[in-house]
Design a protein around this motif. Structure first.
Motif: not given
Length: 69
Positions: A11-15, A37-44, A46-51
């Motif tokens: 997950t760190h690598e994906r971020i 475009v940026a909004g989708g990446y930002r949301a993803e 943030q989701r991964m950081q929360k995980e």
């Protein structure tokens, strides 16, 4: 939900990958398309950081909960 340290590292690598994409898009995308475009990446990101934070703030000796806090 992240189940172990290996999944956390992936997950760190994906971020990091998505952050590099965003950095590149800041330069290459047209100003009018960038927010969408940026909004989708930002949301993803943030989701991964929360995980990651959910995983890291649960004691290693306790069973992993199925619900995110």
């Amino acid at each position: 939900m992240i189940q172990n340290d290996n999944e956390m590292e992936v997950t760190h690598e994906r971020i990091a990958y998505f952050q590099r994409l965003l950095a590149q898009l800041r330069v290459t995308a047209r100003p009018e398309e960038f927010p969408m475009v940026a909004g989708g990446y930002r949301a993803e990101i943030q989701r991964m950081q929360k995980e990651i934070l959910d995983y890291l703030t649960q004691h290693a000796g306790e069973p992993l909960s199925r619900q995110a806090a």
